[in-house]
Write an enzyme that holds these catalytic residues in place. Sequence first.
Site, PDB file in Angstrom:
ATOM      1  N   HIS A  14       0.839  -1.204   0.000  1.00 20.54           N
ATOM      2  CA  HIS A  14       0.000   0.000   0.000  1.00 20.54           C
ATOM      3  C   HIS A  14       0.878   1.261   0.000  1.00 20.54           C
ATOM      4  CE1 HIS A  14      -3.634   2.424   1.152  1.00 20.54           C
ATOM      5  NE2 HIS A  14      -2.705   3.199   1.666  1.00 20.54           N
ATOM      6  N   GLU A  15       1.768   1.345   0.964  1.00 17.56           N
ATOM      7  CA  GLU A  15       2.599   2.550   1.074  1.00 17.56           C
ATOM      8  C   GLU A  15       3.541   2.681  -0.128  1.00 17.56           C
ATOM      9  OE1 GLU A  15       1.710   4.719   3.123  1.00 17.56           O
ATOM     10  OE2 GLU A  15       0.438   3.420   4.355  1.00 17.56           O
ATOM     11  N   HIS A  72       1.866   4.727  -2.764  1.00 15.42           N
ATOM     12  CA  HIS A  72       2.002   6.177  -2.529  1.00 15.42           C
ATOM     13  C   HIS A  72       3.402   6.633  -2.962  1.00 15.42           C
ATOM     14  CE1 HIS A  72      -1.749   6.893  -0.408  1.00 15.42           C
ATOM     15  NE2 HIS A  72      -1.502   5.958   0.498  1.00 15.42           N
ATOM     16  N   GLU A  78      -4.612   7.879  -2.989  1.00 13.72           N
ATOM     17  CA  GLU A  78      -5.150   6.613  -2.505  1.00 13.72           C
ATOM     18  C   GLU A  78      -5.419   5.673  -3.687  1.00 13.72           C
ATOM     19  OE1 GLU A  78      -4.783   6.528   0.585  1.00 13.72           O
ATOM     20  OE2 GLU A  78      -5.698   4.593   1.062  1.00 13.72           O
TER      21      GLU A  78
HETATM   22 ZN    ZN Z   1      -3.008   5.287   1.846  1.00 11.00          ZN
END
Ligand code: ZN
Length: 505
Positions: free
Chosen positions: A267-268, A271, A297
Amino acid sequence: MTSSAHKLGELKIRLREVSDLNSAGAVLYWDQATYMPPGGAEARGRQVALMARIAQEKFIDPAVGKLLDDLQPLAESLPYDSDDASLIRVTRREYEKAVRIPPDFLALFSEHSSAGYQAWTEARPANNFKKTIPFLEKTLDLSRRLADFFPGYEHIADPLINFADYGMKTTTIRKIFSALSGRLVPLVQAITAQDPRDDSCLKQFFPEKEQLAFGEMVIKRFGFDFSRGRQDKTHHPFETRFSSGDVRIATRIQENDFGDGFFSTTHESGHALYEQGVDPALEGTPLAQGTSAALHESQSRTWENIVSRGRPFWEYFYPELQKTFPDQLGSVSLDTFYRAINRVSRSLIRTDADEVTYSLHVIIRFELELKMLEGALEVKDLPEAWNTAYLENLGIAPSKDSEGCMQDVHWFGGQIGGEFQGYALGNILSAQFYEEALKARPEIPLEISGGKFDALHGWLRENIYRHGSKFTAPELIERVTGKGMDIGPYIRYLRTKYGGLYRLP
Ligand code: ZN
């Protein structure tokens, strides 16, 4: 040198100083969230606030406003999507936003947020919502006053939404969310009526060192550049950027749950890929970052869910994972593992929710904060409204507020309004962009099943990442997909994927 070239140069020097101050503040925050001993908290809070204040003062200097005025003709003479026109346009927008909010009000709000956060950290474990009511009531009042610095809005939440998701309006988001929950609620009902899937294979002992190494091997394959970034450990995973050459992520490892750390890392990393992919020519300006909460996101969700919870990904990586954890997974089949990481269940906690139910958690919060801002819901009645909404949408209600309306920090340590919508909009956009990527590069799934990500990463860099904040989210969606935000691809994505895992109507 012409006078406007000279002025543009001066603007860039000033903006670079602001950017450097903000980055220095970000380093202090990163240290606080990773390595700082607890004793440093008080001084660090002050130091971070000081950096933010100096950066803000430098940015709202009237000289910046004068330069922007003088440069307006230049901006109008250049193509809309040129770096310089975009710089002047976006800086003006941010400047006008910043100068409208009196510094005294900001200080008051930030002081109140610290007190509210402190009260929440004590009240949540004690399940004492009552204790937080006066804080939340003041937060609501301050949030309304914050919105009122931007008169002329259509809905009182619009200015608050603009802070994180510029250009998105309450009415549009409400319509999208209502259509989305209309499709998600029956899907969740159909899935959760079936036997729950067994995810016990994920809940074994997975040593931290091997988990970290496996995650880093994967994100390196994605294209995360470790010569321009690093990963550390923290309590609440996050991504932060100090410059285009230093984009960091922090993850959390649980040795009794493989999914927690691995999907935090992917997830990170989504980003971070966005931030590492911004055109270096935009460095040191307000353009050198992702354009909105929802867009950001959408990228974390792409890499976390569409890619690393997907079947093609594990066709390649599952044998690798089995080699890393032979005792734990050697005899677990790919099918069993794939079903486990995509287990859908009615749950109370947003941050633990699966892909299908996740957006419903967000939509509930968005609707409740709108009602509070509209004056249709009083703070003291929040727990009851929360539980009713959970029962209606997710078929489950918390027995205590610590697992209900007190679970997220946002309202307690921030503002009421504008902080949640990005999470669900990100899901919608992840699928909308991915569908476009597949049209342009149909080989993507095949490449992923071979452990390669060049086509997907390249498409995202070219169409989204490199632009930084040059375009607003609505502009970028239009440029990339040729239309506005659309829940169609997300619903198709969920139905196709979960139709293979569960019986769907
Ligand atoms: Zn996030």
